[in-house]
Design an enzyme around this catalytic site. Structure first.
Site, mmCIF file in Angstrom:
data_model
loop_
_atom_site.group_PDB
_atom_site.id
_atom_site.type_symbol
_atom_site.label_atom_id
_atom_site.label_comp_id
_atom_site.label_asym_id
_atom_site.label_seq_id
_atom_site.Cartn_x
_atom_site.Cartn_y
_atom_site.Cartn_z
ATOM 1 N N ASN A 69 98.425 41.061 -5.042
ATOM 2 C CA ASN A 69 97.352 41.300 -6.014
ATOM 3 C C ASN A 69 97.397 42.745 -6.524
ATOM 4 O O ASN A 69 98.454 43.354 -6.527
ATOM 5 C CB ASN A 69 95.982 40.915 -5.444
ATOM 6 C CG ASN A 69 95.109 40.229 -6.487
ATOM 7 O OD1 ASN A 69 94.864 40.771 -7.560
ATOM 8 N ND2 ASN A 69 94.648 39.031 -6.166
ATOM 9 N N ARG A 70 96.272 43.309 -6.919
ATOM 10 C CA ARG A 70 96.274 44.548 -7.683
ATOM 11 C C ARG A 70 95.662 45.733 -6.928
ATOM 12 O O ARG A 70 94.802 45.554 -6.072
ATOM 13 C CB ARG A 70 95.519 44.349 -9.004
ATOM 14 C CG ARG A 70 96.222 43.385 -9.944
ATOM 15 C CD ARG A 70 95.397 43.082 -11.187
ATOM 16 N NE ARG A 70 96.160 42.304 -12.149
ATOM 17 C CZ ARG A 70 96.288 40.977 -12.110
ATOM 18 N NH1 ARG A 70 95.669 40.284 -11.166
ATOM 19 N NH2 ARG A 70 97.009 40.351 -13.010
ATOM 20 N N HIS A 95 101.396 43.116 -7.003
ATOM 21 C CA HIS A 95 102.338 42.321 -6.194
ATOM 22 C C HIS A 95 103.542 43.116 -5.690
ATOM 23 O O HIS A 95 104.676 42.635 -5.709
ATOM 24 C CB HIS A 95 102.823 41.119 -6.987
ATOM 25 C CG HIS A 95 101.796 40.039 -7.170
ATOM 26 N ND1 HIS A 95 100.665 39.937 -6.388
ATOM 27 C CD2 HIS A 95 101.749 38.988 -8.058
ATOM 28 C CE1 HIS A 95 99.978 38.879 -6.779
ATOM 29 N NE2 HIS A 95 100.587 38.295 -7.787
ATOM 30 N N HIS A 165 103.194 32.724 -2.937
ATOM 31 C CA HIS A 165 102.841 32.535 -4.353
ATOM 32 C C HIS A 165 103.464 31.262 -4.943
ATOM 33 O O HIS A 165 104.061 31.302 -6.025
ATOM 34 C CB HIS A 165 103.314 33.759 -5.141
ATOM 35 C CG HIS A 165 102.555 34.024 -6.398
ATOM 36 N ND1 HIS A 165 102.537 33.139 -7.468
ATOM 37 C CD2 HIS A 165 101.795 35.076 -6.787
ATOM 38 C CE1 HIS A 165 101.811 33.653 -8.451
ATOM 39 N NE2 HIS A 165 101.348 34.829 -8.056
ATOM 40 N N TYR A 167 103.611 27.865 -7.080
ATOM 41 C CA TYR A 167 102.905 27.190 -8.170
ATOM 42 C C TYR A 167 103.009 25.688 -7.916
ATOM 43 O O TYR A 167 104.103 25.130 -7.891
ATOM 44 C CB TYR A 167 103.553 27.483 -9.516
ATOM 45 C CG TYR A 167 103.362 28.868 -10.070
ATOM 46 C CD1 TYR A 167 102.555 29.086 -11.184
ATOM 47 C CD2 TYR A 167 104.018 29.965 -9.530
ATOM 48 C CE1 TYR A 167 102.405 30.351 -11.743
ATOM 49 C CE2 TYR A 167 103.883 31.230 -10.072
ATOM 50 C CZ TYR A 167 103.073 31.416 -11.177
ATOM 51 O OH TYR A 167 102.937 32.674 -11.719
ATOM 52 N N ASP A 235 91.987 33.539 -12.880
ATOM 53 C CA ASP A 235 92.855 34.461 -12.137
ATOM 54 C C ASP A 235 91.936 35.364 -11.336
ATOM 55 O O ASP A 235 91.858 36.574 -11.569
ATOM 56 C CB ASP A 235 93.753 35.256 -13.087
ATOM 57 C CG ASP A 235 94.846 36.019 -12.337
ATOM 58 O OD1 ASP A 235 94.985 35.816 -11.112
ATOM 59 O OD2 ASP A 235 95.549 36.826 -12.976
ATOM 60 N N GLN A 276 92.964 33.714 -4.002
ATOM 61 C CA GLN A 276 93.131 33.894 -5.435
ATOM 62 C C GLN A 276 93.487 32.560 -6.078
ATOM 63 O O GLN A 276 94.505 31.942 -5.734
ATOM 64 C CB GLN A 276 94.243 34.914 -5.717
ATOM 65 C CG GLN A 276 94.380 35.313 -7.183
ATOM 66 C CD GLN A 276 93.429 36.435 -7.582
ATOM 67 O OE1 GLN A 276 92.740 37.004 -6.739
ATOM 68 N NE2 GLN A 276 93.405 36.759 -8.861
ATOM 69 N N GLU A 303 96.411 31.589 -3.518
ATOM 70 C CA GLU A 303 97.078 32.645 -2.760
ATOM 71 C C GLU A 303 96.086 33.276 -1.776
ATOM 72 O O GLU A 303 95.124 33.919 -2.178
ATOM 73 C CB GLU A 303 97.603 33.716 -3.708
ATOM 74 C CG GLU A 303 98.433 33.185 -4.868
ATOM 75 C CD GLU A 303 98.405 34.130 -6.062
ATOM 76 O OE1 GLU A 303 98.651 35.337 -5.872
ATOM 77 O OE2 GLU A 303 98.098 33.662 -7.179
#
Length: 339
Positions: A69-70, A95, A165, A167, A235, A276, A303
């Site tokens: 994440n950030r 990330h 991560h 999908y 998100d 997330q 996530e």
């Protein structure tokens, strides 16, 4: 010096389910599972070859680190001194930066009924201090549970927040995920600014973010909500109902996704405090394994990890790994059929 081709490993269970994992980014490449009629399909999005995983800008299936994440502006304080991590997303850290774990060459060994992958991140990589040794153990059982167990150590204090991560598209890629029914055990989520940095905790009640009861993803994406418009969809990090960002949690089921078309159901269990939910907002035009490029919302991610930008919040100490400590996390994705 030419890049080494990453080795692929396949885990199987007694009922024909199989999961392929690459040494590149320790990434989940594919997961073949039956639908209600016994027809097998791959429920993961991904690239057609190792070459794309060497950069993996979409982070398909990869282990993310050192920081998932950030981090706002890539800046944080560590033991009273400022640290500047790499910035790679609208002036912020995302990330692990461009040289994160997601594109590293891991080393895999099949043993003890599963797959262990190891990676060493050198001091200073991505701007983070300390040499970090990390390993991830994947195991697939006959109940359709894919367990991901993380361990890591460091020779200097450093932040560490790992996640997986993948999908998912439970219909096997025959359409987007709009019909998928999602449930998340969370009363609150983190609102974000235009760059994805948290600005505060908000109750999910009365908003499109309320998945305490199962709801289809597609209709929620169309709700007139400022947070959705800003991100182009979901998100956002959910504050799991029985999770505290400052403590270690027991492994518990926190989310469920059901695809009515195939009958497949995904359950997510984790020891982490945050989850997330990402609705594939930036998939448009990404060339995966299908003939046609992916479209927006063709996949979703759940996530598990610490909160985004937690390093700059009141629970920052909880995400610092120190010498002599061992980082541990477990997340389990379970695929089954709903009767």
């Amino acid at each position: 010096m030419p890049c080494t081709e990453a080795q692929l490993f396949t885990l199987r269970n007694a009922y024909g389910m199989r999961v392929t994992v690459s040494e590149r980014g320790a990434a989940l490449v594919s997961w073949w599972a039956p639908d209600r009629y016994g027809r097998m399909a791959d429920v993961l999005l991904g690239y057609p070859s190792d070459a794309q995983y060497r950069h993996n800008p979409s982070y398909f299936g990869a282990i993310i680190g050192r920081w998932a994440n950030r981090i706002a502006q890539g800046r944080f304080m560590l033991d009273g001194r400022p640290v500047q991590a790499d910035v790679n997303d609208r002036g912020n850290h995302l990330h692990g930066g461009d040289a994160g774990f997601h594109c590293a060459q891991w080393r895999g060994v099949l043993a003890h009924g599963g797959l262990t992958l190891r990676h060493v991140s050198p001091d200073g990589q991505g701007g983070f201090p300390g040499n970090v040794e990390v390993q991830v153990f994947y195991q697939l059982d006959d109940e359709g549970c894919l367990s991901i167990e993380y361990q890591a150590t460091s020779d200097a204090p450093t932040p560490l927040n790992l996640t997986s991560h993948p999908y998912f598209n439970l219909n096997g890629g025959v359409g987007d995920v709009g019909d998928h029914m999602l449930q998340i055990d969370a009363d609150y989520y983190l609102q974000v600014d235009p760059a994805g940095i948290p600005i505060g905790r908000a109750a999910v009640g009365g908003t499109p973010f309320d998945f305490r009861q199962p709801a289809a993803i597609g209709p929620r994406l169309r709700w007139p909500d400022a947070q959705l418009r800003q991100a182009g969809g979901f998100d956002h990090c959910y504050c799991l109902s029985d999770g505290a960002p400052g403590g270690t949690q027991a492994l518990r089921t926190v989310a469920r996704v059901y695809d009515p078309g195939s009958g497949r159901q995904l359950q997510v269990a984790t020891t982490e405090a945050g989850l997330q939910f990402y609705s594939g907002n930036c998939l448009e035009g990404v060339q995966g394994r299908s003939r046609q490029p992916y479209a927006r919302h063709d996949g979703f991610c759940l996530e598990a990890g610490a909160y985004p930008d937690q390093l700059n919040g009141q629970h920052a100490a909880a995400v610092i790994l120190r010498p002599g400590q061992v980082y541990r996390q477990t997340t389990v994705y379970r695929l089954a059929l709903q009767c």
